[in-house]
Design a protein around this motif. Structure first.
Motif, PDB file in Angstrom:
ATOM      1  N   TYR A   1    -159.239  51.908   1.584  1.00 13.73           N
ATOM      2  CA  TYR A   1    -159.012  51.875   0.137  1.00 13.73           C
ATOM      3  C   TYR A   1    -159.207  53.258  -0.488  1.00 13.73           C
ATOM      4  CZ  TYR A   1    -159.195  46.881   0.937  1.00 13.73           C
ATOM      5  OH  TYR A   1    -158.937  45.620   1.405  1.00 13.73           O
ATOM      6  N   PHE A   2    -158.821  53.342  -1.770  1.00 12.83           N
ATOM      7  CA  PHE A   2    -158.865  54.618  -2.482  1.00 12.83           C
ATOM      8  C   PHE A   2    -159.501  54.430  -3.850  1.00 12.83           C
ATOM      9  CE2 PHE A   2    -155.778  54.814   0.759  1.00 12.83           C
ATOM     10  CZ  PHE A   2    -155.904  56.088   1.285  1.00 12.83           C
ATOM     11  N   SER A   3    -160.322  55.405  -4.213  1.00 12.21           N
ATOM     12  CA  SER A   3    -160.912  55.445  -5.555  1.00 12.21           C
ATOM     13  C   SER A   3    -159.989  56.278  -6.431  1.00 12.21           C
ATOM     14  CB  SER A   3    -162.305  56.076  -5.495  1.00 12.21           C
ATOM     15  OG  SER A   3    -162.844  56.219  -6.786  1.00 12.21           O
TER      16      SER A   3
ATOM     17  N   GLY B   1    -156.886  60.616  -6.777  1.00 11.96           N
ATOM     18  CA  GLY B   1    -158.038  59.968  -6.180  1.00 11.96           C
ATOM     19  C   GLY B   1    -158.424  60.518  -4.825  1.00 11.96           C
ATOM     20  N   TRP B   2    -159.308  59.759  -4.169  1.00 10.76           N
ATOM     21  CA  TRP B   2    -159.864  60.115  -2.872  1.00 10.76           C
ATOM     22  C   TRP B   2    -159.921  58.852  -2.022  1.00 10.76           C
ATOM     23  CZ3 TRP B   2    -162.211  60.462  -7.577  1.00 10.76           C
ATOM     24  CH2 TRP B   2    -162.394  61.739  -8.141  1.00 10.76           C
ATOM     25  N   SER B   3    -160.072  59.043  -0.730  1.00 10.15           N
ATOM     26  CA  SER B   3    -160.378  57.914   0.147  1.00 10.15           C
ATOM     27  C   SER B   3    -161.726  57.339  -0.265  1.00 10.15           C
ATOM     28  CB  SER B   3    -160.427  58.392   1.599  1.00 10.15           C
ATOM     29  OG  SER B   3    -160.787  57.335   2.455  1.00 10.15           O
ATOM     30  N   ALA B   4    -161.777  56.028  -0.485  1.00  3.91           N
ATOM     31  CA  ALA B   4    -162.995  55.397  -0.996  1.00  3.91           C
ATOM     32  C   ALA B   4    -164.069  55.289   0.088  1.00  3.91           C
ATOM     33  CB  ALA B   4    -162.682  54.005  -1.539  1.00  3.91           C
ATOM     34  N   ARG B   5    -165.296  55.513  -0.312  1.00  5.80           N
ATOM     35  CA  ARG B   5    -166.434  55.259   0.572  1.00  5.80           C
ATOM     36  C   ARG B   5    -166.728  53.750   0.595  1.00  5.80           C
ATOM     37  NH1 ARG B   5    -168.524  58.817  -3.049  1.00  5.80           N
ATOM     38  NH2 ARG B   5    -170.026  57.194  -3.673  1.00  5.80           N
TER      39      ARG B   5
ATOM     40  N   GLY C   1    -162.214  55.553 -11.219  1.00  4.87           N
ATOM     41  CA  GLY C   1    -162.799  54.884 -10.068  1.00  4.87           C
ATOM     42  C   GLY C   1    -162.254  53.522  -9.730  1.00  4.87           C
ATOM     43  N   ALA C   2    -161.029  53.225 -10.119  1.00  3.92           N
ATOM     44  CA  ALA C   2    -160.430  51.944  -9.726  1.00  3.92           C
ATOM     45  C   ALA C   2    -160.188  51.939  -8.212  1.00  3.92           C
ATOM     46  CB  ALA C   2    -159.124  51.722 -10.468  1.00  3.92           C
TER      47      ALA C   2
END
Length: 454
Positions: A192-194, A241-245, A299-300
């Motif tokens: 997922y992605f933030s 965004g970024w790759s979600a933690r 931050g979705a």
């Protein structure tokens, strides 16, 4: 006589469905299949073809031989310690994503669809939303096996054979057939992605936001409204965004962080009339899309499909443009040429360009590819239905791009001229010199290559 004379003759086109041509289509599941076709191609030459997501005529070879590389689609090895992934050229990025995610890995560059082969990704040196920080696909290729016109297989690395390697990366399949490649994947904690989303009121507002803090994001793209006029010209929805933690995931996803099982919800039937996507329908769509987007959201959590590939939910979505098809036009102009981008957007808005898919991004440094498209600057890509006056409009844009020192993306081109190519790609003669060393008879060719005198 060609050794492929018994293979079927097939009408082939690009994803834009314009200018189809007929070729002998040969499944190429093994090295020997490729070698036989290459050595027996005949006067009209041979070309590798993957999943046919190039928009124009770069994966066509009218009157000649076309190799269907999707017959060679195995993932050969994965080293989870180094992230090195080796696979055959016909494997799709969709397959790679599905195989890598459970191992905590992800493809380094992902374009606007996962339905692209590994060989095609190298030949077109594809880029994604992360070019401004990670570069294009060729930057992450560690080695590749290339069959040249003499039937020999050469293993190329950027260190060991830099000239032929970089002539092949972005070389549109014209130096030989990529058989296999090893690519360095990137580690991820989730699938997922933030994502941060914000609306920009016009083009200047959009570019100012991108210039201010784009380098803080791994992925960045802006949907831009090319129909809006006046003070709203170039208004946009910016998603970055970024790759979600894992600790960023909602509770329902924490126990399945690498879950990825996308599917097409439907297949678009081939019944749509040309002209369905016109100024009126696109104006309505753009207004609804812009208003629906949040003014600001931080931050979705979004899935790969939501963030990267919303169109992949519809199989054969290109049919919506009707039988006349459409063009994708993508160009880049250098930083410092913002006025050229303003003029281009204003011209497109004035023309009422019916494009519901139009995206603007920033490119970072380019690589050593002689014909690689990305170069530092602003890039705009748009889908345009084929219709009256389109040729004149795009010719005007070509002149603007050349004047600004920019270039068009060959993987999406379907109508540029050889003269335009020379103006946009100053290293084309260097590329020709390398190609002629390994293919002096120009065994490897395409409809695009003939049009552009490559």
């Amino acid at each position: 006589m060609s050794t492929t004379s018994n293979a079927p003759r097939t009408a082939l086109s690009g994803w834009g469905r314009t200018a189809p041509s007929v070729a002998t289509l040969v499944p190429a599941g093994t090295d020997e299949d490729v070698r036989r076709a290459v050595l027996g191609a005949g006067d009209r030459g041979v070309l590798a073809r993957g999943l046919a997501r190039s928009y124009g005529d770069s994966a066509q070879n009218g009157g000649g031989t076309v190799l269907d590389m999707t017959a060679a689609a195995r993932v050969l090895s994965i080293d989870t310690t180094t992230g090195l992934v080796s696979a055959e050229a016909g494997v799709s990025l969709d397959t790679l994503v599905r195989v890598l995610l459970p191992l905590g890995l992800f493809v380094p560059v992902l374009p606007g669809t996962r339905q692209v082969t590994l060989g095609g990704a190298i030949a077109a040196d594809i880029h994604g939303k992360n070019h401004h920080v990670k570069g294009s696909f060729g930057n992450h290729v560690v080695s590749l096996d290339l069959m040249t016109a003499d039937g020999q297989v050469r293993t190329l690395t950027p260190e060991g054979a830099p000239r032929l390697f970089w002539a092949t990366v972005g070389g549109m399949g014209l130096t030989g057939v990529v058989l296999r490649a090893t690519v360095r994947a990137v580690p991820v904690e989730t699938a997922y992605f933030s994502v941060d989303t914000e609306r920009a009121t016009d083009l200047d507002d959009l570019m100012a936001r991108l210039q201010a803090d784009d380098d803080q994001y791994t992925y960045s793209v802006a949907w831009i409204d090319l129909v809006a006029k006046g003070s709203s010209t170039g208004r946009a929805v910016l998603t970055r965004g970024w790759s979600a933690r894992r600790d960023q995931l909602p509770k329902k996803l924490v126990d399945k962080p690498y879950h990825f099982a996308p599917r097409s919800l439907f297949t678009a039937p081939d019944v749509f009339p040309s002209g369905l996507l016109n100024r009126a329908t696109i104006t309505a769509f753009n207004e609804a899309y812009y208003r629906r987007a949040p003014k600001e959201q931080r931050g979705a959590i979004q899935s790969i499909g939501q963030f990267f590939h919303p169109l992949d939910i519809a199989k054969d979505w290109n049919r919506v443009y009707g039988r006349r098809g459409f063009l994708q036009y993508q160009f880049v102009v250098p930083f410092g040429q913002e006025d050229a981008m303003r003029r281009a957007v204003a011209r497109l808005s004035q023309a009422g360009t019916a494009s519901f898919l139009a995206v603007l991004k920033r490119f970072g440094p380019g690589n050593e590819g002689f014909l690689s498209f990305p170069t530092p600057g602003w890039t705009l890509a748009l889908d345009i239905p084929v219709g009256a006056g389109l040729g004149k409009l795009l010719d005007e844009l070509d002149e603007l791009v050349v004047e600004a020192g920019g270039r068009l993306y060959l993987a999406k081109d379907s109508r540029a001229t050889a003269a335009t190519l020379h103006q946009m790609y100053p290293r084309v003669d260097e590329w020709r010199a390398v190609r002629d060393e390994v293919d002096p008879q120009r065994v490897f060719t395409s409809d695009q290559a003939k049009r552009l005198d490559l």
